[in-house]
Design a protein around this motif. Structure first.
Motif, mmCIF file in Angstrom:
data_model
loop_
_atom_site.group_PDB
_atom_site.id
_atom_site.type_symbol
_atom_site.label_atom_id
_atom_site.label_comp_id
_atom_site.label_asym_id
_atom_site.label_seq_id
_atom_site.Cartn_x
_atom_site.Cartn_y
_atom_site.Cartn_z
ATOM 1 N N ARG A 1 2.697 27.175 5.218
ATOM 2 C CA ARG A 1 3.411 25.900 5.101
ATOM 3 C C ARG A 1 2.436 24.736 4.931
ATOM 4 N NH1 ARG A 1 6.888 28.380 8.567
ATOM 5 N NH2 ARG A 1 5.805 27.676 10.424
ATOM 6 N N THR A 2 1.384 24.727 5.736
ATOM 7 C CA THR A 2 0.396 23.652 5.634
ATOM 8 C C THR A 2 -0.280 23.677 4.273
ATOM 9 O OG1 THR A 2 0.003 23.701 8.014
ATOM 10 C CG2 THR A 2 -1.693 22.660 6.654
ATOM 11 N N PHE A 3 -0.693 24.856 3.837
ATOM 12 C CA PHE A 3 -1.343 24.972 2.532
ATOM 13 C C PHE A 3 -0.443 24.451 1.419
ATOM 14 C CE2 PHE A 3 -1.831 27.240 -1.454
ATOM 15 C CZ PHE A 3 -3.113 26.850 -1.796
ATOM 16 N N LEU A 4 0.808 24.907 1.391
ATOM 17 C CA LEU A 4 1.709 24.506 0.309
ATOM 18 C C LEU A 4 1.989 23.012 0.332
ATOM 19 C CD1 LEU A 4 4.155 27.537 0.216
ATOM 20 C CD2 LEU A 4 2.356 26.953 -1.430
ATOM 21 N N GLN A 5 2.107 22.430 1.514
ATOM 22 C CA GLN A 5 2.335 20.985 1.619
ATOM 23 C C GLN A 5 1.153 20.214 1.027
ATOM 24 O OE1 GLN A 5 2.520 19.542 5.631
ATOM 25 N NE2 GLN A 5 3.300 17.569 5.026
ATOM 26 N N PHE A 6 -0.063 20.615 1.371
ATOM 27 C CA PHE A 6 -1.247 19.919 0.868
ATOM 28 C C PHE A 6 -1.550 20.305 -0.579
ATOM 29 C CE2 PHE A 6 -1.568 18.765 5.199
ATOM 30 C CZ PHE A 6 -2.343 17.618 5.238
ATOM 31 N N ALA A 7 -1.267 21.544 -0.962
ATOM 32 C CA ALA A 7 -1.492 21.977 -2.338
ATOM 33 C C ALA A 7 -0.663 21.139 -3.303
ATOM 34 C CB ALA A 7 -1.157 23.460 -2.492
ATOM 35 N N ALA A 8 0.544 20.781 -2.895
ATOM 36 C CA ALA A 8 1.403 19.954 -3.749
ATOM 37 C C ALA A 8 0.764 18.596 -4.003
ATOM 38 C CB ALA A 8 2.773 19.781 -3.097
ATOM 39 N N ARG A 9 0.080 18.053 -3.013
ATOM 40 C CA ARG A 9 -0.546 16.742 -3.163
ATOM 41 C C ARG A 9 -1.685 16.773 -4.175
ATOM 42 N NH1 ARG A 9 -0.681 15.139 3.235
ATOM 43 N NH2 ARG A 9 1.568 15.196 3.502
ATOM 44 N N PHE A 10 -2.264 17.935 -4.368
ATOM 45 C CA PHE A 10 -3.391 18.059 -5.301
ATOM 46 C C PHE A 10 -2.993 18.773 -6.599
ATOM 47 C CE2 PHE A 10 -5.443 17.411 -1.205
ATOM 48 C CZ PHE A 10 -6.386 16.465 -1.528
ATOM 49 N N GLY A 11 -1.703 19.033 -6.785
ATOM 50 C CA GLY A 11 -1.230 19.669 -8.010
ATOM 51 C C GLY A 11 -1.681 21.105 -8.149
ATOM 52 N N LEU A 12 -1.775 21.835 -7.046
ATOM 53 C CA LEU A 12 -2.296 23.196 -7.084
ATOM 54 C C LEU A 12 -1.228 24.273 -7.237
ATOM 55 C CD1 LEU A 12 -5.172 23.012 -4.455
ATOM 56 C CD2 LEU A 12 -5.354 23.112 -6.944
ATOM 57 N N THR A 13 0.017 23.883 -7.401
ATOM 58 C CA THR A 13 1.048 24.872 -7.669
ATOM 59 C C THR A 13 1.647 24.561 -9.038
ATOM 60 O OG1 THR A 13 2.830 23.594 -6.652
ATOM 61 C CG2 THR A 13 1.600 25.096 -5.198
ATOM 62 N N PRO A 14 2.161 25.567 -9.736
ATOM 63 C CA PRO A 14 2.698 25.326 -11.076
ATOM 64 C C PRO A 14 3.786 24.254 -11.108
ATOM 65 C CG PRO A 14 2.430 27.669 -10.706
ATOM 66 C CD PRO A 14 2.152 26.987 -9.382
ATOM 67 N N ALA A 15 4.664 24.242 -10.131
ATOM 68 C CA ALA A 15 5.748 23.254 -10.122
ATOM 69 C C ALA A 15 5.198 21.839 -9.963
ATOM 70 C CB ALA A 15 6.730 23.564 -8.997
ATOM 71 N N ASP A 16 4.156 21.673 -9.176
ATOM 72 C CA ASP A 16 3.579 20.349 -8.978
ATOM 73 C C ASP A 16 2.750 19.925 -10.186
ATOM 74 O OD1 ASP A 16 4.574 20.003 -6.305
ATOM 75 O OD2 ASP A 16 3.110 21.517 -5.719
ATOM 76 N N ARG A 17 2.095 20.872 -10.822
ATOM 77 C CA ARG A 17 1.256 20.573 -11.981
ATOM 78 C C ARG A 17 2.073 20.134 -13.187
ATOM 79 N NH1 ARG A 17 -1.812 24.651 -10.625
ATOM 80 N NH2 ARG A 17 -0.718 26.146 -11.892
ATOM 81 N N GLN A 18 3.294 20.625 -13.312
ATOM 82 C CA GLN A 18 4.086 20.321 -14.502
ATOM 83 C C GLN A 18 4.354 18.832 -14.648
ATOM 84 O OE1 GLN A 18 7.565 19.311 -14.753
ATOM 85 N NE2 GLN A 18 7.675 19.024 -12.563
ATOM 86 N N ALA A 19 4.269 18.077 -13.550
ATOM 87 C CA ALA A 19 4.529 16.638 -13.623
ATOM 88 C C ALA A 19 3.267 15.821 -13.878
ATOM 89 C CB ALA A 19 5.175 16.174 -12.311
ATOM 90 N N ILE A 20 2.113 16.480 -13.966
ATOM 91 C CA ILE A 20 0.845 15.779 -14.138
ATOM 92 C C ILE A 20 0.334 16.015 -15.552
ATOM 93 C CG2 ILE A 20 -1.543 15.610 -13.347
ATOM 94 C CD1 ILE A 20 -0.573 16.586 -10.608
ATOM 95 N N LYS A 21 -0.090 14.939 -16.201
ATOM 96 C CA LYS A 21 -0.663 15.045 -17.542
ATOM 97 C C LYS A 21 -2.101 14.559 -17.487
ATOM 98 C CE LYS A 21 3.729 14.171 -19.768
ATOM 99 N NZ LYS A 21 4.490 13.276 -20.633
#
Length: 152
Positions: free
Chosen positions: A115-135
């Motif tokens: 849970r901690t990893f995924l919460q912080f990974a989202a802040r750095f765009g480290l998951t595919p779903a989070d990366r899709q919003a970053i250009k």
């Protein structure tokens, strides 16, 4: 206290998405350009994760000097997840407890670290779903800081 709606969109994403100018903070503070180093209090396992992930994030401007502590939390969480997973893989899902079989305590550590990893990974765009919003434009790794760098 629960969530108060969706997370605020970073200024960089507001500019890239063409948000109205009055919704863009042109005075957002920018971290100084300085060497990004792993904090000296990192565990060996977290330091190895840092060395694997940090260079790419720093090159794209996602990891800055102001983000090192938050990024280390991510690295430590992933290190704990790995250690707990190894414990679970080396034993059973249920273990003998004082009053019979109980859930392996390593599963709790594993779930908390995940849970901690995924919460912080989202802040750095480290998951595919989070990366899709970053250009990010490839080849523009050394742009200046501040929102104006995104308009050039």
């Amino acid at each position: 206290m629960g969530k108060r709606g969706p997370a605020a969109k970073p200024t960089a994403l507001r500019i890239l998405h063409g948000d109205r100018p009055d919704r863009i903070n042109t005075n957002e503070p920018a971290p100084p350009e300085q060497e990004i180093t792993c904090p000296d209090w990192a565990s060996d396992a977290a330091r190895a994760i840092w060395e694997r992930l940090a260079p790419g994030l720093a090159a794209r401007g996602v990891l800055t000097a102001w983000d090192t502590d938050a990024f280390l939390v991510l690295c430590e969480a992933l290190a704990r997840y790995r250690a707990a997973t190894q414990l679970v893989n080396g034993s059973a899902l249920l273990v003998q407890g004082g009053s019979g079989l109980m859930k392996n305590p390593a599963l709790v550590v594993q779930a908390d670290a995940e849970r901690t990893f995924l919460q912080f990974a989202a802040r750095f765009g480290l998951t595919p779903a989070d990366r899709q919003a970053i250009k990010v434009e490839v080849g523009h790794d050394h742009l200046g800081h501040g929102p104006d760098r995104l308009l050039s």
